[in-house]
Scaffold this motif. Sequence first.
Motif, PDB file in Angstrom:
ATOM      1  N   HIS A 177     -48.856 108.957 -24.568  1.00  0.00           N
ATOM      2  CA  HIS A 177     -47.712 109.378 -25.482  1.00  0.00           C
ATOM      3  C   HIS A 177     -48.040 109.963 -26.732  1.00  0.00           C
ATOM      4  O   HIS A 177     -48.993 109.612 -27.371  1.00  0.00           O
ATOM      5  N   GLU A 178     -47.629 111.385 -27.041  1.00  0.00           N
ATOM      6  CA  GLU A 178     -47.785 112.129 -28.277  1.00  0.00           C
ATOM      7  C   GLU A 178     -46.738 111.966 -29.015  1.00  0.00           C
ATOM      8  O   GLU A 178     -45.543 112.467 -28.804  1.00  0.00           O
ATOM      9  N   TYR A 179     -47.038 111.646 -30.535  1.00  0.00           N
ATOM     10  CA  TYR A 179     -46.079 111.588 -31.365  1.00  0.00           C
ATOM     11  C   TYR A 179     -46.311 112.499 -32.523  1.00  0.00           C
ATOM     12  O   TYR A 179     -47.481 112.818 -32.854  1.00  0.00           O
ATOM     13  N   ASP A 180     -45.467 113.060 -33.425  1.00  0.00           N
ATOM     14  CA  ASP A 180     -45.479 113.680 -34.612  1.00  0.00           C
ATOM     15  C   ASP A 180     -45.193 112.652 -35.611  1.00  0.00           C
ATOM     16  O   ASP A 180     -44.316 111.700 -35.431  1.00  0.00           O
ATOM     17  N   SER A 195     -44.576 112.554 -23.216  1.00  0.00           N
ATOM     18  CA  SER A 195     -45.533 111.638 -22.678  1.00  0.00           C
ATOM     19  C   SER A 195     -46.039 112.236 -21.236  1.00  0.00           C
ATOM     20  O   SER A 195     -45.429 112.927 -20.607  1.00  0.00           O
ATOM     21  N   PHE A 196     -47.469 112.274 -21.007  1.00  0.00           N
ATOM     22  CA  PHE A 196     -48.081 112.799 -20.164  1.00  0.00           C
ATOM     23  C   PHE A 196     -48.723 111.863 -19.163  1.00  0.00           C
ATOM     24  O   PHE A 196     -49.532 110.879 -19.423  1.00  0.00           O
ATOM     25  N   SER A 197     -48.177 111.718 -17.908  1.00  0.00           N
ATOM     26  CA  SER A 197     -48.578 110.803 -16.856  1.00  0.00           C
ATOM     27  C   SER A 197     -49.875 111.002 -16.179  1.00  0.00           C
ATOM     28  O   SER A 197     -50.157 112.148 -15.975  1.00  0.00           O
ATOM     29  N   MET A 198     -50.764 110.228 -16.203  1.00  0.00           N
ATOM     30  CA  MET A 198     -52.091 110.121 -15.474  1.00  0.00           C
ATOM     31  C   MET A 198     -51.923 109.399 -14.086  1.00  0.00           C
ATOM     32  O   MET A 198     -53.067 108.894 -13.760  1.00  0.00           O
ATOM     33  N   SER A 199     -50.980 108.775 -13.661  1.00  0.00           N
ATOM     34  CA  SER A 199     -50.647 108.096 -12.632  1.00  0.00           C
ATOM     35  C   SER A 199     -51.357 108.526 -11.246  1.00  0.00           C
ATOM     36  O   SER A 199     -51.790 107.870 -10.434  1.00  0.00           O
TER      37      SER A 199
END
Length: 714
Positions: A177-180, A195-199
């Motif tokens: 999850h990337e936040y500013d 949010s980048f899934s790695m599932s």
Amino acid sequence: MKKKIKNCLKKLIIIFKINILIFASYTSSANAAVPVFVDTFDISGQTEAPGQLVFNNDGTKMFLTGYGVKKVFEYALSTAYDVSTASITANYSVSAKETALNAVAFNPDGTKMFITGSASDKIHQYSLSTGFDLTSTVTFVKSSVSITAQEGNPEVILFNDDGTKIYITGRVSDAVHEYDLGSAYDVGSLTLVTSFSMSSETDITEGMTFNDDGTKLFMNDLQFDKVFQYSLSTAYSFESTVTLEGSFSIADQESHSQYVAFNNDGTKMYIVGNNGDDITEYSLSCAFHILTTACSSSSSSSSSTSDPTSDSDVIGSIKTSAKLSKNVITHSINSISNRLNFIKNNRSNKNLSNQNINLDFGNPIFTSMYDASSISKKLNQSPLKNKLPEGWSMWNEGTISLSKILDDSTKKDILSNNFTIGFDKKINENEIKGFAFQVGYSDIEVGKNGTGSDSLNYNFSIYRTRPLENNNYIESLFGIGLIKNDLTRVDGSNVLSGKRNDKQLFGSFNLNKPIKKNNFTITPSAKIDFGYTFLDSFAEQGTDALKYSSQEIETGIASLGLKFDGLTNFNNSKIKPFGSLTYGYDFTDISSARLNYINDTGTTYSYNQNGNKNHVLSSKLGFDYSFRDNLNIFSNYNRTQRSSSDHTNSIDLSLNFKSKRETEYAMSLGGSEDLSAGFNLAKNLNGFDLKFDVNQSFQDTSDKNAHVSLSTKF
């Protein structure tokens, strides 16, 4: 006892597998970058279920979280980044905010600490009175809003290079999850970017870290006991293309891996595991590359801890300091040389006071129009003309110049103002003594990001001409000076500043022998100009700041020359041809610039800036033609050839015409390898000054511009 027996058996298995790895290394490609196991460090005495591992800036301290004990542990490493030399020095309990502690992170100077865990699902921010020191005063500052909407079991805290973004991973979502952040390294405000899934690759996402410039991502999975390597098309951005490049199995050393970390240059990798509660250390033959594929020279890129001499702004600043010191000395010597030439050309005058204020905007047309204007005449009138002691004369010379330089793909804009005031006295027909003060200001911009310097320089010079036998005479001067620099370097959103002083000594000796015949003069000469500049050491202020060691710059050129000039008068006009031929040896010598990160005093970087040691041959040929007070034509050709094979050709041709209606026209053609032309018109209409300028360069990529202005004075 059972745990100790288990650890012993584990180490025996590891030793056996080391031999397998060593044997395999002889049969594999020489370029393969498979991590090689080095050692393990047992932390079971402090905690079970250890969490995120981070180092301080120079690797002499490491910090580790303890899930069950709710503490952050501080270790000292007697050898940087060697976990086998670690010894515990302190711990800090965070149980008041988090009872299931997973992750810890710091800002670059260690005065801010951040933790998170699966109980609160928040990021908690603390301040440290001494950076990276848990024995100092640690104070809770604030907590972020809950991140439960994105992650119910946060495992990792990471920042980007300037602290404006924060990243959280977790087991629940198997995503990053990337936040500013509203302010750098301040969790008071979080805004979800993506949010980048790695599932698709992982089953239980645990640890994560970036390489040194954010273009690679490493993530370890609890279920598969692998470390996955990804590439990011845009640094630190999960909105860009994220590509899985491969994975490396750590099952031989750890069957329950929790977290992954690297040392500062990516040549060591560390895995924190629950099976044995230890840290496993690997060595990498290719920085930040864990795959069996061949190493790439771009595997490790620049960062706050990368070699700063690969940064064009850093190099531009280093070169600018050398150029500025040389320019100040050159201007000081030239201003006095101009004064002595004026005296030689006006020997018959009783009053040798002279004012010579020049404006130079890199355009010969602007210069010629200024010279002919009333502004020039007013600036060059001295109120002290008739108030000097008997026999003494006052002179001054001032310049305002703007120049652009493209050097090693780094553009430099240089605005400089210099003013010299001097006083001298004729002892006899050929002997003069005097002194001069100079003050100058330079505003230099390097690149386009705001890097540059503001500089003030002051110097004092004494000079003298002495007659010798056979109509020879020698000119000499000696001066001292000081340059005060305010320096700024911009790296992304990171602004760093510093102050540096330069101390100068300089001098010049010029031997001349004028030979006159009718209206022509031929002057052979021998000259040496020299200078020495000592640049003080200084340290930047800001994140990832650099410290620069002192530096020495020796400048100088020895030359032999022959010049001629003459004057032929006609009824309504006159022409003055001139020319020169000069051979010189430039012996400039610049010591290496040495610098290091303030937070990494163990690593020193050097940049060797080549001096200008060269044989230089320069020639000039031109004429100046005037017809009454209406027309002036000036032209000259210059060529400079250096032994390093580079050369410069330049030509200047300008025409200035003033009609009977007081309209002034000017045209020019000039430049070195790239010629440019200009046309200018100026006229006074009932107290208003109307100006029209057109400039055109013959470069295909250059801009064309035209200006119209109407102004008045009141």
